[in-house]
Scaffold this active site. Structure first.
Site, short mmCIF file in Angstrom:
data_model
loop_
_atom_site.label_atom_id
_atom_site.label_comp_id
_atom_site.label_asym_id
_atom_site.label_seq_id
_atom_site.Cartn_x
_atom_site.Cartn_y
_atom_site.Cartn_z
CE LYS A 159 92.65 72.19 126.78
NZ LYS A 159 92.21 73.52 127.23
NE ARG A 168 93.39 81.41 124.58
CZ ARG A 168 94.22 81.29 125.61
NH1 ARG A 168 94.65 82.36 126.26
NH2 ARG A 168 94.61 80.11 126.01
NE ARG A 208 99.46 80.83 125.83
CZ ARG A 208 98.58 79.83 125.69
NH1 ARG A 208 98.76 78.70 126.36
NH2 ARG A 208 97.54 79.96 124.90
NE ARG A 262 91.15 75.36 121.05
CZ ARG A 262 92.26 75.44 121.79
NH1 ARG A 262 93.25 74.62 121.62
NH2 ARG A 262 92.33 76.35 122.71
NE ARG A 304 98.07 79.71 130.62
CZ ARG A 304 97.25 78.98 129.87
NH1 ARG A 304 96.95 77.75 130.20
NH2 ARG A 304 96.69 79.53 128.81
P1 AMP Z 1 96.07 76.84 123.48
O1 AMP Z 1 97.52 76.83 123.81
O2 AMP Z 1 95.48 75.48 123.41
O3 AMP Z 1 95.28 77.76 124.35
O4 AMP Z 1 95.95 77.44 121.99
C1 AMP Z 1 96.44 78.71 121.68
C2 AMP Z 1 95.94 79.13 120.32
O5 AMP Z 1 96.40 78.20 119.31
C3 AMP Z 1 94.42 79.16 120.15
O6 AMP Z 1 93.83 80.33 120.67
C4 AMP Z 1 94.30 79.06 118.63
O7 AMP Z 1 94.64 80.30 118.00
C5 AMP Z 1 95.41 78.07 118.28
N1 AMP Z 1 94.89 76.68 118.32
C6 AMP Z 1 95.11 75.74 119.28
N2 AMP Z 1 94.44 74.60 119.02
C7 AMP Z 1 93.78 74.81 117.85
C8 AMP Z 1 92.93 74.02 117.03
N3 AMP Z 1 92.59 72.74 117.34
N4 AMP Z 1 92.42 74.59 115.91
C9 AMP Z 1 92.74 75.83 115.55
N5 AMP Z 1 93.53 76.65 116.29
C10 AMP Z 1 94.07 76.15 117.41
#
Ligand code: AMP
Length: 203
Positions: free
Chosen positions: A13, A162, A151, A80, A119
Site C-alpha cells: 500500500k 496482524r 519494525r 480498518r 522488510r
Molecule cells: P501499519 O503500519 O499500517 O501496519 O500499522 C501498524 C499498527 O498501527 C497496527 O498494527 C495497529 O496497531 C496500528 N494501526 C494502524 N492503523 C490503524 C487503524 N486504522 N486503527 C487502529 N489501529 C491502527
C-alpha cells in the site's frame, strides 16, 4: 477525488499510494501506523507492538486533523474496520464529500510473511525497503543516510496476529465498499500493480 487503498499488512500500500498521489495530484494522508510511529506515544505503543488495533477515537482524531479541508486525497490504513468506516462516512458526509473508489491489493498470507520478514525501514525518514525485491544501495543504510531497522511488529508471530486482524476486521470492508471496489493483483511487480490501478482509475 477521494481514494482509499486497502490490503493486508505488507501488500504494498505504501509504495502504491505515493505513486498514485503524485500521478493524480492527491494529498497523501499518512497511515495511522506511520503517524503513531512518529509521535511515539507510549499509550499506543503497546497496541502496535502486539499487533492489535489502537482504539478508534485516537485514530480518527489524528486522521481527521490530517485531512482538514483537503478536497482531493488518498487514505491508507484507515479505516480498518466497519466502525471506522462509519465514522469516516459521517465525517465526509458532513462536508458534502464522499469516497470515490476503494483499491484493494490482493496478496496471499504466505507472500505477506515472506515480504514482511524481509522488510526494513529507515529510522530517520520512514522509507521502506525489501532486502530481496527492493534492497538499499548500501547495506543497512537508507538513501537519506539514516539507519535501516526492522519494525518491532514485523516479527513473524506479530505478523500472523496482524494478518488475522485483517481477516477478521478489515476484510469485511471489501463487502462494505463493494460498489466502489477495484481489486488488483498485488503479487505482481510494483510498476505493474501501479499500471493496473491507473487503468482502473481512468475508466
Ligand atoms: P501499519 O503500519 O499500517 O501496519 O500499522 C501498524 C499498527 O498501527 C497496527 O498494527 C495497529 O496497531 C496500528 N494501526 C494502524 N492503523 C490503524 C487503524 N486504522 N486503527 C487502529 N489501529 C491502527
Amino acid at each position: 477525488m477521494i481514494l482509499l487503498i486497502l490490503g493486508p499488512p505488507g501488500s504494498g500500500k505504501g509504495s502504491q499510494i505515493e505513486k498514485i498521489a503524485r500521478k493524480f495530484n492527491l494529498k497523501l494522508i499518512p497511515s495511522p501506523g506511520d503517524l503513531f510511529r512518529k509521535i511515539g506515544n507510549s499509550e499506543v505503543r503497546k497496541y502496535i507492538a502486539s499487533g492489535r488495533l489502537v482504539p478508534d477515537e485516537l485514530v480518527a482524531k489524528l486522521i481527521f486533523e490530517e485531512i482538514g479541508d483537503t478536497e482531493n486525497f488518498i487514505l491508507e490504513g484507515y479505516p480498518r474496520n466497519i466502525s471506522q468506516a462509519e465514522t469516516l462516512k459521517n465525517f465526509l458526509t458532513k462536508r458534502n464529500k464522499k469516497l470515490d473508489k476503494v483499491i484493494y491489493l490482493k496478496v496471499s498470507e504466505e507472500e505477506i510473511i515472506n515480504r514482511i520478514t524481509n522488510r526494513r525501514i529507515c529510522s530517520r525518514c520512514g522509507r521502506n525497503y525489501n532486502l530481496i525485491t527492493n534492497p538499499p544501495k548500501e547495506e543497512g543504510k537508507c538513501e537519506c543516510g539514516g539507519e535501516l531497522i526492522q519494525r518491532e511488529d514485523d516479527r513473524e508471530e506479530v505478523i500472523r496476529t496482524r494478518f488475522n486482524i485483517f481477516r477478521k476486521q478489515t476484510e469485511v470492508l471489501l463487502d462494505y465498499y463493494k460498489q466502489k471496489l477495484i481489486v488488483i493483483d498485488g503479487e505482481q511487480l510494483i510498476q505493474k500493480v501501479f499500471e493496473d490501478i491507473c487503468k482502473e482509475l481512468v475508466k
